[in-house]
Write a protein that holds these residues in place. Sequence first.
Motif, PDB file in Angstrom:
ATOM      1  N   VAL A 162       0.819  -1.213   0.000  1.00 53.08           N
ATOM      2  CA  VAL A 162       0.000   0.000   0.000  1.00 53.08           C
ATOM      3  C   VAL A 162       0.854   1.265   0.000  1.00 53.08           C
ATOM      4  N   GLN A 163       2.125   1.159   0.405  1.00 50.90           N
ATOM      5  CA  GLN A 163       3.007   2.329   0.399  1.00 50.90           C
ATOM      6  C   GLN A 163       3.614   2.614  -0.973  1.00 50.90           C
ATOM      7  N   LEU A 164       3.512   1.668  -1.901  1.00 56.36           N
ATOM      8  CA  LEU A 164       4.182   1.824  -3.188  1.00 56.36           C
ATOM      9  C   LEU A 164       3.631   3.005  -3.979  1.00 56.36           C
ATOM     10  N   ASP A 165       4.530   3.800  -4.523  1.00 54.89           N
ATOM     11  CA  ASP A 165       4.185   4.846  -5.470  1.00 54.89           C
ATOM     12  C   ASP A 165       4.678   4.449  -6.856  1.00 54.89           C
ATOM     13  N   LEU A 166       4.214   5.145  -7.858  1.00 52.76           N
ATOM     14  CA  LEU A 166       4.645   4.851  -9.226  1.00 52.76           C
ATOM     15  C   LEU A 166       6.164   4.918  -9.363  1.00 52.76           C
ATOM     16  N   ARG A 167       6.785   5.875  -8.668  1.00 48.83           N
ATOM     17  CA  ARG A 167       8.225   6.056  -8.795  1.00 48.83           C
ATOM     18  C   ARG A 167       9.022   4.886  -8.220  1.00 48.83           C
ATOM     19  N   ASP A 168       8.375   4.051  -7.398  1.00 48.39           N
ATOM     20  CA  ASP A 168       9.066   2.894  -6.824  1.00 48.39           C
ATOM     21  C   ASP A 168       9.173   1.743  -7.810  1.00 48.39           C
ATOM     22  N   LEU A 169       8.435   1.835  -8.892  1.00 51.55           N
ATOM     23  CA  LEU A 169       8.445   0.796  -9.914  1.00 51.55           C
ATOM     24  C   LEU A 169       9.477   1.161 -10.975  1.00 51.55           C
ATOM     25  N   ALA A 170      10.371   0.212 -11.313  1.00 51.96           N
ATOM     26  CA  ALA A 170      11.385   0.465 -12.339  1.00 51.96           C
ATOM     27  C   ALA A 170      10.705   0.787 -13.667  1.00 51.96           C
ATOM     28  N   THR A 171      11.381   1.583 -14.492  1.00 51.03           N
ATOM     29  CA  THR A 171      10.778   2.007 -15.762  1.00 51.03           C
ATOM     30  C   THR A 171      10.449   0.831 -16.671  1.00 51.03           C
ATOM     31  N   ASP A 172      11.229  -0.252 -16.573  1.00 53.36           N
ATOM     32  CA  ASP A 172      10.923  -1.442 -17.384  1.00 53.36           C
ATOM     33  C   ASP A 172      10.087  -2.461 -16.614  1.00 53.36           C
ATOM     34  N   LEU A 198       0.991  -5.866 -14.522  1.00 53.08           N
ATOM     35  CA  LEU A 198       1.170  -4.444 -14.237  1.00 53.08           C
ATOM     36  C   LEU A 198       1.037  -3.605 -15.503  1.00 53.08           C
ATOM     37  N   GLU A 199       1.607  -4.078 -16.585  1.00 57.01           N
ATOM     38  CA  GLU A 199       1.563  -3.320 -17.843  1.00 57.01           C
ATOM     39  C   GLU A 199       0.149  -3.258 -18.404  1.00 57.01           C
ATOM     40  N   LEU A 200      -0.678  -4.238 -18.058  1.00 60.13           N
ATOM     41  CA  LEU A 200      -2.088  -4.193 -18.461  1.00 60.13           C
ATOM     42  C   LEU A 200      -2.881  -3.248 -17.564  1.00 60.13           C
ATOM     43  N   TYR A 201      -2.515  -3.199 -16.284  1.00 58.49           N
ATOM     44  CA  TYR A 201      -3.237  -2.365 -15.321  1.00 58.49           C
ATOM     45  C   TYR A 201      -2.904  -0.884 -15.435  1.00 58.49           C
ATOM     46  N   LEU A 202      -1.639  -0.531 -15.631  1.00 49.87           N
ATOM     47  CA  LEU A 202      -1.208   0.868 -15.530  1.00 49.87           C
ATOM     48  C   LEU A 202      -1.956   1.826 -16.470  1.00 49.87           C
ATOM     49  N   PRO A 203      -2.193   1.484 -17.734  1.00 51.73           N
ATOM     50  CA  PRO A 203      -2.950   2.415 -18.590  1.00 51.73           C
ATOM     51  C   PRO A 203      -4.360   2.678 -18.080  1.00 51.73           C
ATOM     52  N   SER A 204      -4.990   1.674 -17.460  1.00 51.81           N
ATOM     53  CA  SER A 204      -6.345   1.871 -16.946  1.00 51.81           C
ATOM     54  C   SER A 204      -6.346   2.606 -15.617  1.00 51.81           C
ATOM     55  N   ARG A 205      -5.179   2.682 -14.964  1.00 50.31           N
ATOM     56  CA  ARG A 205      -5.050   3.409 -13.715  1.00 50.31           C
ATOM     57  C   ARG A 205      -5.081   4.906 -13.953  1.00 50.31           C
ATOM     58  N   ASP A 206      -4.430   5.359 -15.026  1.00 46.29           N
ATOM     59  CA  ASP A 206      -4.211   6.792 -15.259  1.00 46.29           C
ATOM     60  C   ASP A 206      -5.480   7.647 -15.278  1.00 46.29           C
ATOM     61  N   ALA A 209      -6.485   8.528 -11.697  1.00 45.43           N
ATOM     62  CA  ALA A 209      -5.420   8.840 -10.747  1.00 45.43           C
ATOM     63  C   ALA A 209      -5.385  10.300 -10.312  1.00 45.43           C
ATOM     64  N   GLY A 210      -5.625  11.247 -11.244  1.00 47.35           N
ATOM     65  CA  GLY A 210      -5.452  12.647 -10.890  1.00 47.35           C
ATOM     66  C   GLY A 210      -4.010  12.915 -10.503  1.00 47.35           C
ATOM     67  N   HIS A 211      -3.810  13.517  -9.308  1.00 55.45           N
ATOM     68  CA  HIS A 211      -2.455  13.784  -8.814  1.00 55.45           C
ATOM     69  C   HIS A 211      -1.961  12.693  -7.858  1.00 55.45           C
ATOM     70  N   GLU A 212      -2.752  11.663  -7.631  1.00 56.82           N
ATOM     71  CA  GLU A 212      -2.371  10.596  -6.706  1.00 56.82           C
ATOM     72  C   GLU A 212      -1.225   9.778  -7.287  1.00 56.82           C
ATOM     73  N   GLN A 213      -0.179   9.574  -6.480  1.00 56.41           N
ATOM     74  CA  GLN A 213       1.015   8.863  -6.938  1.00 56.41           C
ATOM     75  C   GLN A 213       1.044   7.396  -6.518  1.00 56.41           C
ATOM     76  N   ALA A 214       0.063   6.950  -5.720  1.00 54.61           N
ATOM     77  CA  ALA A 214       0.043   5.559  -5.278  1.00 54.61           C
ATOM     78  C   ALA A 214      -0.058   4.618  -6.466  1.00 54.61           C
ATOM     79  N   LEU A 215       0.618   3.490  -6.388  1.00 49.56           N
ATOM     80  CA  LEU A 215       0.573   2.515  -7.482  1.00 49.56           C
ATOM     81  C   LEU A 215      -0.810   1.889  -7.601  1.00 49.56           C
ATOM     82  N   PHE A 216      -1.375   1.469  -6.477  1.00 51.36           N
ATOM     83  CA  PHE A 216      -2.691   0.822  -6.506  1.00 51.36           C
ATOM     84  C   PHE A 216      -3.745   1.751  -5.925  1.00 51.36           C
ATOM     85  N   LEU A 217      -4.792   1.968  -6.728  1.00 50.76           N
ATOM     86  CA  LEU A 217      -5.818   2.937  -6.367  1.00 50.76           C
ATOM     87  C   LEU A 217      -7.180   2.276  -6.189  1.00 50.76           C
TER      88      LEU A 217
END
Length: 301
Positions: A162-172, A198-206, A209-217
Amino acid sequence: MKWSEGGAFMGIDTAFERLLEDFMRYVHIERQLSPNTGRSYDQTLRQYAAFCRDHQLRSIELASARRYLYALYDQELARATIAQKVSCLKQFGRFLTRDTDEPNPFDGLKAPKRQQGLPTFLVPTEYERFLDAFRSSDTLGNRNVALVELLYATGMRVSEVVQLDLRDLATDHSYVHVYGKGGKERIAPIGTFAKDALELYLPSRDPVAGHEQALFLSHSGRRLTTDAIRKIMKKGEQLVGKHVTPHALRHSFATDLLERGADLRAVQELLGHASLSTTGQYTHVTTERLRHVYQQAHPRA
């Protein structure tokens, strides 16, 4: 209001309230314990103070603390829960006497011996059935599959996820930067299946998300909570016929690695355990599974 386990406690003694506030500052600032541990300490001490008030007991006294523990035993709480409360009271007493020559008023408390049980885990075929409960083509389905796959692929604690932010995930998306207990950090590699999820989820997250940086919303675009994740896990329990928590996926991760020949110290690093003895519990799990296979398959077992 009467004292009861797990409730909200108000109106505790003013002097005790001040001591509690000082202790919580010490816990968060000097000890730098996790927010979850801090909340647990705060709840236990407020509960104890309310118990003392309702039974007209002195709060900073061993006899009062023992009566409180007897009440918890009467409620048939888990031994691990009572042991945590004993530890909290002892820590509180140590804080109260740290600058004096006085003995810790709660040193005489005895924690119950914990029952030794094998941790719950899923074998790979069970995990596949469990994962099927979350597969769907919508945004929440993609999120849930990515969440479950990441928990299983990395062995992370739910509090770490729950603490993970997008920046904690490597670019690849090949690894994630994890912030563990006691401020310890580690790098956790991500397997192919979790990476694809993750690559399937991230586009649907955006879009949410707004300004929220958490990985899982959540569906409302806020950081997902530990309670929400535990509720998500319940969706797959019927498919495997056992109680499945996020921690069960952590156990599954460790058990599968050891059964496939992973070094115990490497598993310790991946799990973020401070002690090798903690990781060692999984060797008992794998031994038990081997014994079961032997008894099922050997003609003279």
